[in-house]
Design a protein around this motif. Sequence first.
Motif, PDB file in Angstrom:
ATOM      1  N   GLY A  61      13.735 -13.289   7.681  1.00 31.64           N
ATOM      2  CA  GLY A  61      14.744 -13.951   6.426  1.00 31.64           C
ATOM      3  C   GLY A  61      13.784 -14.398   5.398  1.00 31.64           C
ATOM      4  N   THR A  62      13.654 -15.043   4.699  1.00 26.02           N
ATOM      5  CA  THR A  62      12.491 -15.845   4.080  1.00 26.02           C
ATOM      6  C   THR A  62      10.921 -15.858   3.884  1.00 26.02           C
ATOM      7  OG1 THR A  62      12.578 -18.476   4.007  1.00 26.02           O
ATOM      8  CG2 THR A  62      14.326 -17.035   2.527  1.00 26.02           C
ATOM      9  N   ALA A  63      10.870 -16.198   5.701  1.00 27.74           N
ATOM     10  CA  ALA A  63       9.420 -16.456   6.232  1.00 27.74           C
ATOM     11  C   ALA A  63       8.869 -14.862   6.316  1.00 27.74           C
ATOM     12  CB  ALA A  63       9.730 -16.372   7.889  1.00 27.74           C
ATOM     13  N   ALA A  64       9.802 -13.205   5.636  1.00 26.30           N
ATOM     14  CA  ALA A  64       9.283 -12.351   5.701  1.00 26.30           C
ATOM     15  C   ALA A  64       8.918 -11.729   4.396  1.00 26.30           C
ATOM     16  CB  ALA A  64      10.411 -11.281   6.524  1.00 26.30           C
ATOM     17  N   ILE A  65       9.271 -12.755   3.553  1.00 26.76           N
ATOM     18  CA  ILE A  65       9.439 -11.734   1.937  1.00 26.76           C
ATOM     19  C   ILE A  65       7.965 -11.965   1.972  1.00 26.76           C
ATOM     20  CG2 ILE A  65       9.742 -12.584  -0.045  1.00 26.76           C
ATOM     21  CD1 ILE A  65      12.436 -13.789   0.509  1.00 26.76           C
ATOM     22  N   GLU A  66       7.093 -13.204   2.206  1.00 23.20           N
ATOM     23  CA  GLU A  66       5.938 -12.588   1.219  1.00 23.20           C
ATOM     24  C   GLU A  66       4.218 -11.120   1.739  1.00 23.20           C
ATOM     25  OE1 GLU A  66       4.060 -14.055  -1.631  1.00 23.20           O
ATOM     26  OE2 GLU A  66       5.595 -14.798  -1.792  1.00 23.20           O
ATOM     27  N   PRO A  67       4.989 -11.069   3.193  1.00 24.55           N
ATOM     28  CA  PRO A  67       3.880 -10.138   4.403  1.00 24.55           C
ATOM     29  C   PRO A  67       4.596  -8.632   3.522  1.00 24.55           C
ATOM     30  CG  PRO A  67       4.697 -11.878   5.635  1.00 24.55           C
ATOM     31  CD  PRO A  67       5.201 -12.446   4.352  1.00 24.55           C
ATOM     32  N   LEU A  68       6.317  -8.909   3.170  1.00 23.88           N
ATOM     33  CA  LEU A  68       6.156  -7.332   2.742  1.00 23.88           C
ATOM     34  C   LEU A  68       6.012  -7.120   1.199  1.00 23.88           C
ATOM     35  CD1 LEU A  68       9.893  -8.090   4.126  1.00 23.88           C
ATOM     36  CD2 LEU A  68       8.361  -6.364   4.916  1.00 23.88           C
ATOM     37  N   ARG A  69       5.911  -8.061   0.494  1.00 24.18           N
ATOM     38  CA  ARG A  69       5.391  -8.518  -0.573  1.00 24.18           C
ATOM     39  C   ARG A  69       4.709  -8.030  -1.096  1.00 24.18           C
ATOM     40  NH1 ARG A  69       7.776 -12.944  -4.095  1.00 24.18           N
ATOM     41  NH2 ARG A  69       9.693 -12.861  -4.622  1.00 24.18           N
ATOM     42  N   ARG A  70       3.035  -8.161   0.519  1.00 25.04           N
ATOM     43  CA  ARG A  70       1.936  -7.971   0.045  1.00 25.04           C
ATOM     44  C   ARG A  70       1.831  -6.504   0.459  1.00 25.04           C
ATOM     45  NH1 ARG A  70       0.751 -12.887   2.741  1.00 25.04           N
ATOM     46  NH2 ARG A  70       1.204 -11.662   4.170  1.00 25.04           N
ATOM     47  N   VAL A  71       2.652  -6.132   1.648  1.00 29.52           N
ATOM     48  CA  VAL A  71       3.108  -3.947   1.810  1.00 29.52           C
ATOM     49  C   VAL A  71       3.075  -3.461   0.260  1.00 29.52           C
ATOM     50  CG1 VAL A  71       4.129  -2.628   3.304  1.00 29.52           C
ATOM     51  CG2 VAL A  71       3.614  -4.724   3.835  1.00 29.52           C
ATOM     52  N   ARG A  72       4.028  -4.089  -0.566  1.00 29.01           N
ATOM     53  CA  ARG A  72       4.665  -3.288  -1.707  1.00 29.01           C
ATOM     54  C   ARG A  72       2.985  -3.462  -2.138  1.00 29.01           C
ATOM     55  NH1 ARG A  72       7.539   0.204  -2.089  1.00 29.01           N
ATOM     56  NH2 ARG A  72       8.267  -0.595  -4.706  1.00 29.01           N
ATOM     57  N   SER A  73       3.048  -4.297  -2.756  1.00 23.47           N
ATOM     58  CA  SER A  73       1.165  -4.234  -3.467  1.00 23.47           C
ATOM     59  C   SER A  73      -0.022  -4.064  -3.075  1.00 23.47           C
ATOM     60  CB  SER A  73       0.955  -6.046  -3.975  1.00 23.47           C
ATOM     61  OG  SER A  73       0.098  -6.709  -2.774  1.00 23.47           O
ATOM     62  N   GLU A  74      -0.557  -3.950  -1.018  1.00 25.68           N
ATOM     63  CA  GLU A  74      -1.327  -3.371  -1.297  1.00 25.68           C
ATOM     64  C   GLU A  74      -1.160  -2.192  -0.315  1.00 25.68           C
ATOM     65  OE1 GLU A  74      -3.258  -7.055   0.599  1.00 25.68           O
ATOM     66  OE2 GLU A  74      -2.572  -8.319  -1.391  1.00 25.68           O
ATOM     67  N   GLY A  75      -0.136  -1.920   0.118  1.00 25.02           N
ATOM     68  CA  GLY A  75      -0.288  -0.444   1.349  1.00 25.02           C
ATOM     69  C   GLY A  75      -0.116  -1.637   2.034  1.00 25.02           C
ATOM     70  N   PRO A  76       0.261   0.444   3.300  1.00 25.57           N
ATOM     71  CA  PRO A  76      -0.119   1.026   3.365  1.00 25.57           C
ATOM     72  C   PRO A  76       1.340   1.626   2.873  1.00 25.57           C
ATOM     73  CG  PRO A  76      -0.199   0.888   5.559  1.00 25.57           C
ATOM     74  CD  PRO A  76       0.155  -0.797   5.341  1.00 25.57           C
ATOM     75  N   GLY A  77       0.362   2.980   1.984  1.00 28.30           N
ATOM     76  CA  GLY A  77       1.396   3.327   0.788  1.00 28.30           C
ATOM     77  C   GLY A  77       3.014   3.792   2.200  1.00 28.30           C
ATOM     78  N   ARG A  78       2.745   4.771   3.239  1.00 28.00           N
ATOM     79  CA  ARG A  78       3.604   5.077   4.093  1.00 28.00           C
ATOM     80  C   ARG A  78       5.085   4.036   4.034  1.00 28.00           C
ATOM     81  NH1 ARG A  78       3.968   4.329   9.574  1.00 28.00           N
ATOM     82  NH2 ARG A  78       1.509   3.435   9.830  1.00 28.00           N
ATOM     83  N   LEU A  79       4.731   2.871   4.257  1.00 23.40           N
ATOM     84  CA  LEU A  79       5.112   1.410   4.432  1.00 23.40           C
ATOM     85  C   LEU A  79       6.077   1.138   3.429  1.00 23.40           C
ATOM     86  CD1 LEU A  79       3.196  -0.528   7.085  1.00 23.40           C
ATOM     87  CD2 LEU A  79       4.625   1.759   7.389  1.00 23.40           C
ATOM     88  N   ARG A  80       5.351   1.381   1.839  1.00 19.85           N
ATOM     89  CA  ARG A  80       6.424   0.932   1.082  1.00 19.85           C
ATOM     90  C   ARG A  80       7.588   1.142   0.745  1.00 19.85           C
ATOM     91  NH1 ARG A  80       0.680   2.405  -2.850  1.00 19.85           N
ATOM     92  NH2 ARG A  80      -0.198   0.028  -2.671  1.00 19.85           N
ATOM     93  N   PRO A  81       8.212   2.258   0.470  1.00 20.87           N
ATOM     94  CA  PRO A  81       9.699   2.025   0.650  1.00 20.87           C
ATOM     95  C   PRO A  81      10.288   1.639   1.462  1.00 20.87           C
ATOM     96  CG  PRO A  81       8.735   4.657   0.390  1.00 20.87           C
ATOM     97  CD  PRO A  81       7.450   3.830   1.286  1.00 20.87           C
ATOM     98  N   ALA A  82       9.872   1.257   2.396  1.00 22.32           N
ATOM     99  CA  ALA A  82      10.818   0.496   3.961  1.00 22.32           C
ATOM    100  C   ALA A  82      10.660  -0.863   3.655  1.00 22.32           C
ATOM    101  CB  ALA A  82       9.855   0.440   5.623  1.00 22.32           C
ATOM    102  N   ALA A  83       9.634  -1.770   3.394  1.00 26.47           N
ATOM    103  CA  ALA A  83       8.930  -2.545   2.646  1.00 26.47           C
ATOM    104  C   ALA A  83      10.273  -3.468   1.598  1.00 26.47           C
ATOM    105  CB  ALA A  83       7.414  -2.968   1.985  1.00 26.47           C
ATOM    106  N   LEU A  84      10.121  -2.111   0.941  1.00 25.80           N
ATOM    107  CA  LEU A  84      11.287  -2.205  -0.672  1.00 25.80           C
ATOM    108  C   LEU A  84      12.561  -2.678  -0.122  1.00 25.80           C
ATOM    109  CD1 LEU A  84      11.676  -2.552  -3.540  1.00 25.80           C
ATOM    110  CD2 LEU A  84      10.935  -0.141  -3.511  1.00 25.80           C
ATOM    111  N   ARG A  85      12.858  -1.858   0.938  1.00 24.90           N
ATOM    112  CA  ARG A  85      14.359  -2.154   1.733  1.00 24.90           C
ATOM    113  C   ARG A  85      14.896  -3.403   2.302  1.00 24.90           C
ATOM    114  NH1 ARG A  85      16.378  -0.327   6.005  1.00 24.90           N
ATOM    115  NH2 ARG A  85      14.673   0.416   6.256  1.00 24.90           N
TER     116      ARG A  85
END
Length: 327
Positions: A61-85
Amino acid sequence: MSEDIAALVRQLGAVERDERRAAADRLVALGAPAVEHLLPLIVDGEGTRQSAAEACLERLGTAAIEPLRRVRSEGPGRLRPAALRILASIGGADALAPADRAAVERLVRIKLLDETPGDLPAGSWLAVPRAEVQDIVGALGLHDARPVTTALGVSAAVHEENSLDHRCADGTTTTEYRVFITPEFDGWRLVYGADYLNGNWAQAVEKLSARCREAHFYAVDDYHGARVWWVAENGQDKRGYRTYGDPEWVGEPMEFERDLMQDEDDELYDPEEAAEYTEGVRDPEEAASWLSIQPTAVEVLDRVGHGWLAVTSPDVGHGRFRGALDI
């Protein structure tokens, strides 16, 4: 600690269910540090491990939001679409960073320029002829109506979370909904909202017909073997059928029904067909084909404008509803 987490991630693919469950519980208990180990499985994993990793991320849940946002902003690129979903699945648009929300809104505007809607679901829907969007919004008491593609509207109002509990200022709790109003097809607009229509269709068709002169409701529930179709004019029921209704029929047969009824003296009398239409038409999709339009045929109809997505309360924004939406 990273080695311990990696071992637990591998354990998500264990043969024994209890072992997989224990690993998932421990990963969820670890919180945010588990995200960077689970997310790659969404992209590179398969089968049990992939689905288990996604379930763990959603449980975080909310505990995953900040780490996922970091992936969206910093990468790696191949993980960005999954992080957004996963972000959208966990917390809806409210969980996205401002840059991502702006990007989604920009993509919707671009898609609207040359949208070609496909056919629509035939589960449950309202149909309103010659109605302006503002009249539908006003009749149903909707708020924050915004332009959306048909794919996004159907995804939001039918396939993903489309109802939620809202805590009011006075301490009471209400259930609020997302509702999708389609573009106009051959003069008809359809209205979708799986949870909204499930408990509110009778009031909705009455209110719409009072404001727009005429409104229909259709529903096909294969699981329960239930069929409903309803026509109201000027706020009054005109004709309706409900499989489990009491009474089953309301109003007098309409002209198209009378045309389908057979008399034994008819030259083309068919006993089976006569029995099917003794009291009227029971199939909602057949009724819709005579009275309005069929959702499964809109792709070939003339379309005007675009769809609109709205909510039932001014205090509940679109961003709280969870789910990764199609665009």
